[in-house]
Structure formats: C-alpha cells, structure tokens
Design an enzyme around this catalytic site. Structure first.
Site, mmCIF file in Angstrom:
data_model
loop_
_atom_site.group_PDB
_atom_site.id
_atom_site.type_symbol
_atom_site.label_atom_id
_atom_site.label_comp_id
_atom_site.label_asym_id
_atom_site.label_seq_id
_atom_site.Cartn_x
_atom_site.Cartn_y
_atom_site.Cartn_z
ATOM 1 N N ASP A 50 0.774 -1.254 0.000
ATOM 2 C CA ASP A 50 0.000 0.000 0.000
ATOM 3 C C ASP A 50 0.808 1.309 0.000
ATOM 4 O O ASP A 50 1.806 1.408 0.703
ATOM 5 C CB ASP A 50 -0.852 0.098 1.275
ATOM 6 C CG ASP A 50 -1.567 -1.173 1.637
ATOM 7 O OD1 ASP A 50 -1.509 -2.123 0.859
ATOM 8 O OD2 ASP A 50 -2.177 -1.199 2.715
ATOM 9 N N ARG B 23 -7.308 -0.959 11.691
ATOM 10 C CA ARG B 23 -6.086 -0.395 11.109
ATOM 11 C C ARG B 23 -6.303 0.644 10.000
ATOM 12 O O ARG B 23 -7.404 0.918 9.584
ATOM 13 C CB ARG B 23 -5.236 -1.534 10.554
ATOM 14 C CG ARG B 23 -5.917 -2.421 9.523
ATOM 15 C CD ARG B 23 -4.937 -3.492 9.055
ATOM 16 N NE ARG B 23 -5.506 -4.383 8.079
ATOM 17 C CZ ARG B 23 -6.060 -5.558 8.370
ATOM 18 N NH1 ARG B 23 -6.149 -5.971 9.629
ATOM 19 N NH2 ARG B 23 -6.544 -6.325 7.409
ATOM 20 N N GLU C 44 -10.409 -2.334 4.568
ATOM 21 C CA GLU C 44 -9.059 -1.844 4.839
ATOM 22 C C GLU C 44 -8.888 -0.466 4.184
ATOM 23 O O GLU C 44 -9.622 -0.118 3.261
ATOM 24 C CB GLU C 44 -8.006 -2.797 4.232
ATOM 25 C CG GLU C 44 -8.064 -4.220 4.756
ATOM 26 C CD GLU C 44 -6.961 -5.128 4.197
ATOM 27 O OE1 GLU C 44 -6.360 -5.860 4.977
ATOM 28 O OE2 GLU C 44 -6.711 -5.096 2.977
HETATM 29 C C1 FRU Z 1 -3.802 -3.664 2.812
HETATM 30 C C2 FRU Z 1 -3.154 -4.063 4.133
HETATM 31 C C3 FRU Z 1 -3.498 -3.071 5.222
HETATM 32 C C4 FRU Z 1 -2.361 -3.243 6.178
HETATM 33 C C5 FRU Z 1 -1.202 -3.490 5.260
HETATM 34 C C6 FRU Z 1 -0.161 -4.394 5.802
HETATM 35 O O1 FRU Z 1 -3.152 -4.133 1.697
HETATM 36 O O2 FRU Z 1 -3.549 -5.369 4.474
HETATM 37 O O3 FRU Z 1 -4.760 -3.267 5.776
HETATM 38 O O4 FRU Z 1 -2.174 -2.115 6.989
HETATM 39 O O5 FRU Z 1 -1.732 -4.034 4.076
HETATM 40 O O6 FRU Z 1 0.956 -4.435 4.981
#
Ligand code: FRU
Length: 524
Positions: free
Chosen positions: A50, A180, A232
């Site tokens: 991300d 998160r 997310e």
């Molecule tokens: C989305 C995710 C987020 C998390 C991150 C971990 O792709 O799963 O929710 O913070 O990647 O790398």
C-alpha cells in the site's frame, strides 16, 4: 607481448566464477529491461504494498509505502519513502519508519501540522505528523488483539522521523482484530482533525485537536456496500461537485477479498459528514443496496488507494494513488528483484449525474509533459481487423492512447495488443452485453497463480453506448483504461515475454473519429 601464463588463471576464473554471480546479475538486468515500469513507481528492490503517508509540502509530493526491505514477499512492515516534484518521476529515499517494540508499521497517513497543534514543532518548521497502525506480531500469534495506532513526527518535511514513544499507541485496540489504516485529514468545516480507520466490517471516525488525543465519534458501513472481505485502507475527504459550489464528503473504502472482479478492490460512498457522523446521500442509497457497490476501479490491480494531504487549494486537486496489484497473487508475480508498482497518480472529480453523484478518475495532467511525439489518425471505419499502429512507429511500453469511437453498433469492439510470441491483451466494449472488459487470459505468463488470468474482467455500463472515448495508459506490465473521462476505470497488470508491437481493432461497424498516440519519453 601478452603473457599467456599470467592471463590464463584470470581467463579460467572468469569461466568458472561467471555462473553464480554473473548469471544472477544478468538475470536481474534482463528483468529490469523486461519488466521495470517506465513511469510507474517501483521500489529499487524488494517488496512493496500500500501507499502510505501521502502529503505535499514545499513543492514535493511524498509517497511512503508498505515495505519489506529484506525480501520480495510481504514481511515485517517498514515505511519506504519516495519523493517527486511532479508525481511522475520518483526518487526513492531512505526508509522512513522501522518496526519497534510496539510492532510492525502497517498502513497509515501523514499531514502537515501547520499550526503546530501537536506541539511537536520547533518553532521553525511545521511538523509533519504520521499516524499509522502498529501490528504486534507476538500478540497476533497469541490470538490477541494486536493492532493499535501510533504516531511519529518529522521536523524536516518528512525525511527523518521520531516516534512519539512516550505517548504511543495513541489509539488502543478496542477489542477488534482488524483495526487499522488510519487516514487523517484537517476538517476545516468543523475545525478539527478527523481520522477514519478500518475496523473489520466498518469504517470508524475519530476526532482530535492535537493529533495525539483521539475521541471516537461513530462508525459507518455495517451491511452497506460490498462486504466480500475485510475493510481496509479507508479515506475521507471533501470534494467540490464539478460546475457548482456544492461540496460532498467522499469515503473511499478498500476491501479484500470481494473486489469488483475478485480479490482486492476499492469502493466509494458519497454523503455528508456533520463533524461526527458520516451519512450516505439519499440519492446514493440505491447504488449500494443489496450488496451492490460503487467501484472506483473495476480492474483487478488497483488497491488500497488513498489521497494526498496538503495539496494547495489553489491547485484544487484531489490526487490519489493505488497499489497496482491484488492480494490474490501479489506475492508470486514474476518479478524477483522487486515486487509490485503503484498506479499512475490520478485526479478525482465529483460529478452530479442522473440525480446522484459519481467519482471521475483521470491520470494527473503532468503525464502530458512527457509526451515526445504524437501520432494521430482520423476517420477509421471499424470493421474486420484494422491495424491502428505497429511497433515500427509506436513503443507500446510507454504510451498514452486516446480513441474517440462514434456511431457504435450492437456487438463487440475489441482492441487487441499483440506480439510475435502470439501473446494478446484484448480490451474494449461489449455493446451487446453492455460492459467494458480486459482479457489477459493469453497475455503472457500466468501459471504463477490460478487466480491471475482465469477470467475476463468486466465493468458493467448502464446503457448501450452510441459513442465512447477510451484513454489508455500502457507501460511494460500495466494497462490503465479511463473510459469517458474516467467514468469507468479498469487497471490491470500483465507479464508478456516480449513487448507488444501491434494494436488492432475489430468491431461491428461505426468509426474511430480520432485516435491519438502520445508517445511518452522518460530520460532516466
Ligand atoms: C492492505 C493491508 C493493510 C495493512 C497493510 C499491511 O493491503 O492489508 O490493511 O495495513 O496491508 O501491509
């Protein structure tokens, strides 16, 4: 005279030492040439997911990213960092945030604290404050709630950071496992910092005066929109409705799995935020009842996209970037030196449409500055197979194509990119079935994952098209389609054995009024 005796050992060492070291090097540079994108951000080495902490300050766009610096699959997360003056050319910077005793550094955001509300400032420079998720691996292993939110600040515009050790975590887990990806923004309407984060099957909102003490406000989303997976990476911001003085609040919400065409995807909601609660605009409700969703992108490779903070109002722009991959196969795509790239940065616009609203997405204007020459063709009748361009005139690994289709009939309009290896990437409009599509089922390597190219990606349209405009950005391993100024968007990656060197179209009639190939050039 050449001393054979002296040279012989050297020659032998070359022959015998070559295989391991040199081969790896050669392989790597072959991969660089074949798959390193021309204009999409990739880390120099290793794993990225991300985009994080996007902010703009003093002429520089900052892009942080989920990064595992010691391997090419996901691992204990750091924040990598890159900067750009124009959102197209990126320079990778040293790692910004390392894991610490609270855990790995998952996704989050950053903002310039112009008034030093946090008190982190030194009286000279406005502090930049990052808020991110801590994920504690030992708690996770023990099946306990492992995710909380922490902050860090920078006094040199984002290049080096200090953690807020004495106060972290600033938001503790309320007993939700998936808790998160905080996105912070200044809410000028209600004079507060507002933060949205993902809490399993909903978005939660918090407010603060100082970026340290956060108050829970409300949540949104249970049973609303798509819920095929965990929510997310949300984003919440205000956007002006094009051509009016009205503003609306936009909530972007990624989820995995459960995207439009499987795996990871991003939906959006349009509504109002009264400083405490986000409520859907009435006109938007029937777009998302019964599990329906408004999708930001129908392609399989645009995930976890969020927008830049602090882009000056004078620019009037909301710019986002997404991770150009999908958790269905991200860890096994056929690159070894690095894994994955970002989408082209995109400008978001909000449009009133049919009594409701929709988001339009277009590549940022700066891409046009890289146009080196343009090939234009006009009035092409669409029937049988018409060749639009070949590798002799166009380099299909860096091109911005714009095609205006008119007088369309019922039937299938297929643009076909192909190469001498018999690989084909087909995209276009099925004007009978009323959908846009990308077909990468025979576009090169795919055996690395059963889920990569098992189906044709579709984006349903609301009516038969009499005309339509395709804007298509091509890089070595990606296609980004913006249909009718970004009303409908499809982003996908592919891995051919050699570059495409031909573009044709077939269809049941009508014409291409004009097709423009802007060849893009990037002096590296
Ligand atoms: C989305 C995710 C987020 C998390 C991150 C971990 O792709 O799963 O929710 O913070 O990647 O790398």
């Amino acid at each position: 005279m050449i001393n054979i005796k002296k040279l012989l050992p050297l020659a032998l060492s070359c022959i015998f030492l070559q295989p391991a070291a040199l081969q790896a090097q050669q392989q790597q540079s072959a991969e660089e040439i074949q798959y390193r994108p021309n204009f999409h951000f990739t880390p120099k080495a290793n794993w990225m997911n991300d985009p994080n902490g996007l902010f703009y300050s003093e002429g520089i766009y900052h892009l942080y990213f989920q990064y595992w610096p010691y391997g090419n699959v996901w691992g204990p997360m750091h924040w990598g960092h890159a900067t750009s003056k124009d959102l197209i050319k990126w320079e990778e910077q040293p790692i910004a945030l390392y894991p610490d005793r609270f855990g790995y550094i998952f996704s989050g955001s950053a903002t310039v604290d112009l008034k030093n509300t946090s008190g982190f400032g030194d009286g000279k420079t406005a502090p930049v404050v990052a808020i991110f998720t801590y994920c504690d691996p030992s708690l996770e292993k023990a099946g306990k709630d492992a995710q909380s939110q922490g902050i860090a600040y920078s006094l040199d515009n984002g290049f080096t950071w200090s953690k807020y050790d004495e106060g972290n975590p600033v938001i503790k887990s309320p007993g939700i496992k998936d808790f998160r990806d905080p996105k912070v923004t200044w809410d000028s309407e209600h004079n507060q910092w507002v933060l949205v984060l993902a809490a399993q099957d909903k978005a939660q909102f918090y407010s603060s005066d100082n970026l340290k003490d956060w108050k829970y406000l409300s949540d949104f989303g249970v049973g609303i929109g798509a819920h095929g997976g965990v929510w997310e990476c949300p984003d919440l911001f205000q956007l002006k409705v094009e051509g009016s003085n009205e503003t609306k609040w936009v909530l972007l919400q990624s989820l995995n799995p459960g995207g439009a065409n499987g795996g990871s995807g991003t939906q959006y909601f349009i509504g109002n935020f009264d400083g405490k609660t986000f409520s859907l605009d009435k006109s938007f409700e029937d777009k998302i009842i019964n599990g329906k969703a408004a999708w930001l992108d129908y392609g399989r490779d645009n995930y976890a996209g969020v927008t830049w903070n602090n882009v000056p109002d004078s620019e009037g722009r909301k710019i986002m970037i997404g991770w150009m991959s999908n958790w269905d196969y991200a860890t096994v795509v056929p690159t070894q030196g690095w894994r994955s790239s970002m989408t082209v940065p995109r400008e978001l616009k909000l449009q009133k449409f049919n009594g409701s609203y929709r988001l339009l997405t277009a590549p940022v204007k700066a891409i046009e500055n890289y146009s080196s020459n343009t090939l234009v063709k006009e009035k092409i009748k669409v029937k049988d197979i018409v060749t639009l361009a070949t590798g002799e005139t166009i380099d299909f690994t860096a091109v911005d194509i714009q095609a205006e289709l008119r007088n369309l009939k019922s039937g299938i309009y297929s643009f076909v990119l192909s190469n001498a290896a018999g690989e084909k990437l087909t995209f276009g409009l099925d004007n009978k079935g009323q959908f846009l599509f990308i077909d990468r089922t025979v576009a090169g390597k795919k055996s690395f994952s059963e889920k990569f190219a098992n189906t044709v990606t579709k984006a349903v349209l609301d009516k038969v098209q009499k005309e339509g405009n395709f804007r298509v950005l091509l890089d070595k391993t990606s296609i980004e389609i913006f249909y009718n100024d970004g009303e409908t968007v499809l982003t996908e990656i592919f891995f051919t054995s050699k570059p495409f060197d031909k573009l044709t179209i077939t269809g049941p009639g009508g014409e291409i009024k004009k097709i423009k190939f802007n060849q893009l050039k990037f002096n590296k």
